[in-house]
Write an enzyme that holds these catalytic residues in place. Structure first.
Site, PDB file in Angstrom:
ATOM      1  N   HIS A  40      -1.949   1.169   9.064  1.00  0.00           N
ATOM      2  CA  HIS A  40      -0.591   1.616   8.751  1.00  0.00           C
ATOM      3  C   HIS A  40      -0.613   2.862   7.870  1.00  0.00           C
ATOM      4  O   HIS A  40       0.041   3.868   8.176  1.00  0.00           O
ATOM      5  CB  HIS A  40       0.144   0.470   8.037  1.00  0.00           C
ATOM      6  CG  HIS A  40       1.573   0.751   7.734  1.00  0.00           C
ATOM      7  ND1 HIS A  40       2.602   0.263   8.511  1.00  0.00           N
ATOM      8  CD2 HIS A  40       2.165   1.466   6.743  1.00  0.00           C
ATOM      9  CE1 HIS A  40       3.757   0.664   8.010  1.00  0.00           C
ATOM     10  NE2 HIS A  40       3.521   1.397   6.926  1.00  0.00           N
ATOM     11  N   GLU A  41      -1.394   2.813   6.787  1.00  0.00           N
ATOM     12  CA  GLU A  41      -1.397   3.948   5.847  1.00  0.00           C
ATOM     13  C   GLU A  41      -2.035   5.191   6.449  1.00  0.00           C
ATOM     14  O   GLU A  41      -1.600   6.311   6.177  1.00  0.00           O
ATOM     15  CB  GLU A  41      -2.107   3.566   4.544  1.00  0.00           C
ATOM     16  CG  GLU A  41      -1.534   2.339   3.843  1.00  0.00           C
ATOM     17  CD  GLU A  41      -0.016   2.355   3.737  1.00  0.00           C
ATOM     18  OE1 GLU A  41       0.563   3.428   3.488  1.00  0.00           O
ATOM     19  OE2 GLU A  41       0.591   1.279   3.913  1.00  0.00           O
ATOM     20  N   ALA A  72       0.868  -1.180   0.000  1.00  0.00           N
ATOM     21  CA  ALA A  72       0.000   0.000   0.000  1.00  0.00           C
ATOM     22  C   ALA A  72       0.902   1.226   0.000  1.00  0.00           C
ATOM     23  O   ALA A  72       2.115   1.126   0.195  1.00  0.00           O
ATOM     24  CB  ALA A  72      -0.921   0.007   1.214  1.00  0.00           C
ATOM     25  N   HIS A  77       0.316   7.024   8.680  1.00  0.00           N
ATOM     26  CA  HIS A  77       1.254   7.828   7.885  1.00  0.00           C
ATOM     27  C   HIS A  77       0.727   9.241   7.608  1.00  0.00           C
ATOM     28  O   HIS A  77       1.520  10.141   7.319  1.00  0.00           O
ATOM     29  CB  HIS A  77       1.511   7.159   6.538  1.00  0.00           C
ATOM     30  CG  HIS A  77       2.657   6.215   6.519  1.00  0.00           C
ATOM     31  ND1 HIS A  77       3.914   6.539   6.994  1.00  0.00           N
ATOM     32  CD2 HIS A  77       2.757   4.942   6.057  1.00  0.00           C
ATOM     33  CE1 HIS A  77       4.722   5.507   6.823  1.00  0.00           C
ATOM     34  NE2 HIS A  77       4.050   4.524   6.259  1.00  0.00           N
TER      35      HIS A  77
END
Length: 928
Positions: A337-338, A302, A341
């Protein structure tokens, strides 16, 4: 298309008057024109402020044109402006003035992926300027830059799309730019498209206008200040579903039309997690929208583009009837996770790629923390340990590197996207959080994010923000003080070393973990109430004396047979002693494996721990049991513990039921018989396999072929039944065959339990007829999770000619997507019928693989290490070394992954030579 620099070198005339004809004039590599020195890094004397970017892709001819106006701030006057450009044909270049634009000469360096802009007799004075460049290129046929993709509808129609993947250094292949993370700027993007397509970008679309030729132009709002690698745009015919978060952010999931019914889980998960981060970081998500797009052709797992995160289809799309529990866990983690970020990486960005871990280590750590709080039923912390064990496997080799490592060129930068930056980064952050306490850690990272929003940072900025949180005047720490957290430090010495020393230096502590490679092995020797401690680097295959310079500040934790209360001790020196209040039967360090270090219990210290496991293993947590298994088998590798002692510890596993100890035992023991499969050691191999089946037979027999139970139970079920069937355990094989035949007879319409579907498919793929049937279902299913399971089953087949066909089709990219090739090749390499085929395929197709996946990427690294890491003969070591040494540097001869591969094989050879006799003797005694 021939590379631009070759065309220039062969055919362009020397520099002409820059006013000639109104077009760009390329400088030759001769002596005419100004002279200057190319450097890998751009100077900071010129900075971009705003990009006004127009992109027009043609999905029929598979190329694109574009124009970019870059608003610059020149801080020191210069005659040349350097910026990045790769494989772009630049047709016009101007500096725009108040009256007449000046045409600019463009000189290119292919090696440095840069262009230089200048005009004879013209100086870029201090202040603001605007340059304008017109460019064109083919859509990339790799998976980076601005690249082409496609998908096939249920009716067999192939449809095209174009998408971006700019991290780390590929924005320069889509438009000329200052392609380094510290050159943050605002972006105003316009995209032209045909009416049959839509476009998506980082920001909300402001308007669409129809141009004279029927082409539509979408104009997007100006972005926040961000790095070039976070820019994204997609031209496609996707559909979307949307939902508004509690904080008012419009969240949408985009996918190909026939898969839109699988988008709901990702949408709801994204809403939950974005709201969580908004609250946790106490910084509102700064964009009005967040899109998540499932891309049919996607090399990475991703990508965190700001406001438009992109994913593999299997990493985003979920169907309750067909997707397994592991699928749900994986999708939730990658979204977590993304979205992490969007703060760590996007809002606050590392200054340069040497500190990539500030992005990736934090996002990996936050994916676990966020999901543990928002989706406790997923029991995500059961799987954090495995990340640390994986990191240690890489970090125990001479070829490892510090978390923060100097890098310069694009290949070196790409190599930073590895287990050290991601997994080790997350594990040392988890250790620091445990050391400082969760409350202090949280306040420190909020302080870090608020202080450095829209800026770039280095390690030291983070350590400063985590130091003296209670005394900070630049952030409201009132809640900690009001709760007595900061005012009552002296009375809480058992909570953390933080409270025992006013002068705790987080930077000094953490520099030992981020600026040197490897990790410590703590040797523990108990003499009455005295516990003697010694630290040294854990390193495979090397002279230990070479590690004498390594020293860490290690936050030790321990429990004893007389007290389950966690005690703490900060080991700063090579040797130290701590004193217990009373003598104990055993002591267990690194409680729940919260620290990133190995522990060796010297002078018989392992024996009471083994006795305790055999008597009542539940005294230790599941994580503690997993770490004991990991530590003792890893200590065998460096000769600290004999193999028979480690095997004796494993005997307790016949009573084990928890996922982490069981899977860790498999991780330590299965590779041993995998080494034997490639050495024609059939007798010993079958004895070890038989021992493992017998060890877990009770747990295997207890498994139901259903989707019942907790997440951990369901994940473990798939693991155990797959192992049992591959090992040809008769009851498992019988049930799997019956289910496959029923499913096949129903033409795939019968519902199989999602958590055992892979097991059933794998059994079916053992025959020609079953394999062909599964392939047919693979080609026509619209469910990425089902595709992934069938692909894995096909690769486990003993039919070698089918496996070869599979690899060839994946490389070609027609029936199987090429982005599946790395995982497919690694699966085939683990197959005892085809491990040599996988190596031969890697060798014979190396140049094409490098072109497709790019030198230094995790895809290339995974294939190099994954295909070779079960070899254990000097013949294969020489063959692997000879192949890679025959390559040029620009084709991978000096890749870090090549060094890892060679070290792994050397270690396997040493292990087999030293331990095979002892293993044989032990199994002769303990075999059923």
């Amino acid at each position: 298309m021939l590379k631009l620099s070759i065309i220039l070198f062969l055919s362009l005339t020397p520099t002409l008057d820059a006013r000639d004809g109104g077009n760009v004039v390329f400088g030759s590599f001769g002596t005419t024109g100004p002279s200057f020195e190319w450097k890998m890094r751009l100077t900071d004397s010129v900075k971009p402020l705003l990009y006004d970017l127009l992109i027009h892709p043609n999905l029929t001819s598979l190329n694109f044109t574009g124009t970019v106006q870059i608003h610059l701030e020149v801080q020191r006057e210069t005659k040349h402006i350097f910026l990045h450009s790769k494989n772009l044909h630049i047709s016009k270049a101007f500096i725009l003035g108040s009256r007449h634009p000046h045409h600019l000469v463009v000189r290119e360096s292919e090696l440095y992926e840069q262009i230089a802009l200048f005009c004879e007799g013209f100086t870029f004075t201090r202040g603001n300027h605007i340059i304008q460049l017109h460019f064109s290129a083919n859509l990339s046929d790799s998976f980076h830059g601005f690249y082409k993709g496609s998908y096939t509808t249920r009716s067999g129609e192939v449809r095209s799309l174009a998408s971006t993947q700019f991290e780390p250094t590929h924005a320069r292949a889509a438009f000329p730019c200052f392609d380094e993370p510290s050159f943050k700027a605002n972006f105003s993007i316009r995209i032209r498209r045909e009416p049959r397509h839509i476009s998506i970008s980082n920001m909300p679309k402001l308007k669409t206008v129809e141009l004279a030729d029927g082409v539509l132009e979408d104009k997007y709002d100006v972005s926040v200040k961000m790095s070039t690698y976070l820019v994204a745009f997609i031209i496609c015919d996707f559909l979307s579903i949307s939902k508004r978060s509690q904080h008012g952010v419009e969240i949408s999931v985009y996918t190909v039309p026939e898969k839109i019914s699988q988008a709901e889980y990702a949408l709801n998960t994204a809403v939950t997690l974005l709201d969580f981060y908004d609250d946790y970081f106490e910084i509102p998500y700064p964009l009005p929208k967040q899109d998540l797009a499932a891309i049919p052709d996607f090399q990475s797992g991703a990508m965190e583009n700001w406001g438009l995160t992109t994913y593999r289809e299997s990493g985003l799309l979920f169907d309750p009837e067909r997707s397994s529990t592991s699928d749900k866990l994986g999708i939730t983690k990658v979204i977590g996770h993304e979205l992490a970020h969007q703060w760590f990486g996007n809002l606050v960005t590392m200054h340069w790629w040497n500190d990539l871990w500030l992005n990736e280590g934090f996002a990996k750590f936050m994916e676990f923390l966020s999901i543990d709080i928002t989706y406790p039923e997923l029991q995500v912390n059961d799987y954090f340990l495995e990340k640390c064990f994986t990191a240690m496997g890489v970090d125990s080799l001479r070829s490892s590197h510090p978390i923060s490592t100097p890098v310069e060129n694009p290949a070196e930068i790409r190599e930073m996207f590895d287990d050290v930056s991601y997994q080790k980064g997350a594990c040392v952050l988890n250790m620091l959080r445990d050391f400082l306490t969760p409350e202090v850690f949280k306040m420190g990272i909020i302080r870090y994010l608020k202080k450095h929003s829209y800026q770039n940072t280095v390690n030291a900025h983070l350590w400063y923000s985590l130091t003296n949180v209670c005394q900070s005047g630049d952030l409201d720490a009132g809640r900690l003080k009001a709760a007595g957290f900061c005012s009552d430090r002296k009375s809480r010495t058992s909570a953390s070393k933080w409270y025992m020393e006013d002068d705790l230096n987080v930077k000094a502590l953490m520099d030992t973990w981020t600026l040197q490679e490897g990790f410590p092995m703590i040797t523990v020797e108990v003499k009455g109430r005295e516990v003697r401690l010694k630290q040294e680097r854990y390193l495979k295959g090397a002279d230990p004396s070479k590690n004498s310079s390594f020293l860490w500040q290690v936050p030790l934790t321990y429990i004893t047979s007389s007290s389950r209360s966690v005690q703490r001790f900060l080991l700063k020196t090579r040797k130290d002693v701590l004193y217990l209040p009373m003598e104990v039967e055993w002591i267990k360090f690194n409680v729940d494996m919260r620290g990133y270090y190995m522990v060796h219990y010297e002078d018989g210290g392992w024996d009471p721990l083994i006795r305790q496991l055999q008597h009542n293993h539940t005294v230790f947590s599941g994580n503690d049991r997993a770490s004991l298994i990991h530590n003792i088998f890893q200590l065998v590798s460096i000769g600290k513990v004999p193999l028979d002692k480690a095997l004796s510890l494993s005997v307790y596993l016949r009573h084990e039921v928890e996922v982490m100890p069981v899977t860790q035992a498999f991780s330590e023991l299965v590779p041993l018989y995998k080494l034997m499969e490639k050495r024609n050691m059939a007798v010993l191999e079958h004895k070890l396999k038989g021992f493992l089946v017998h060890l877990f037979q009770g747990l295997i027999d207890a498994q139901q072929w259903s989707d019942e139970g907790s997440v951990a139970e369901r994940v473990l079920r798939n693991y155990l039944l797959l192992f049992a069937c591959v090992r040809r355990y008769a009851p498992c094989v019988r049930t799997a065959q019956e289910l496959f035949h029923k499913w096949k007879d129903a033409d795939g319409e019968m519902r199989l339990p999602a958590d055992v579907r892979l097991v059933v498919y794998t059994e079916g793929a053992r025959t020609e007829e079953g394999w062909d049937f599964l392939l047919e279902k693979y080609l026509h299913t619209m469910y990425p999770s089902e595709k992934a399971q069938i692909k894995a089953a096909l690769s486990y087949s003993p039919l070698a000619h089918k496996l070869h066909w599979l690899l060839e089709r994946a490389l070609k990219g027609d029936m199987l997507k090429t982005h599946e090739l790395p995982s497919l090749l690694i699966s085939v390499s683990k197959n005892p019928k085809s491990y040599k085929m996988a190596w031969d395929f890697l060798k014979s197709n190396w140049q094409e693989l490098v072109k497709k996946f790019d030198l230094g990427t995790s895809s290339i690294s995974r294939m190099v290490v994954g295909v070779t890491n079960q070899y254990s003969t000097k013949e294969m070591l020489n063959e692997v070394r000879l192949f890679f040494s025959s390559l040029q540097d620009d084709m991978g001869a000096r890749l870090r992954s090549v060094q890892q591969a060679l070290e792994n094989i050397e270690e396997n050879i040493r292990w087999m030579e030293k331990n095979t006799p002892l293993l044989t003797e032990w199994l002769n005694i303990h075999s059923v």
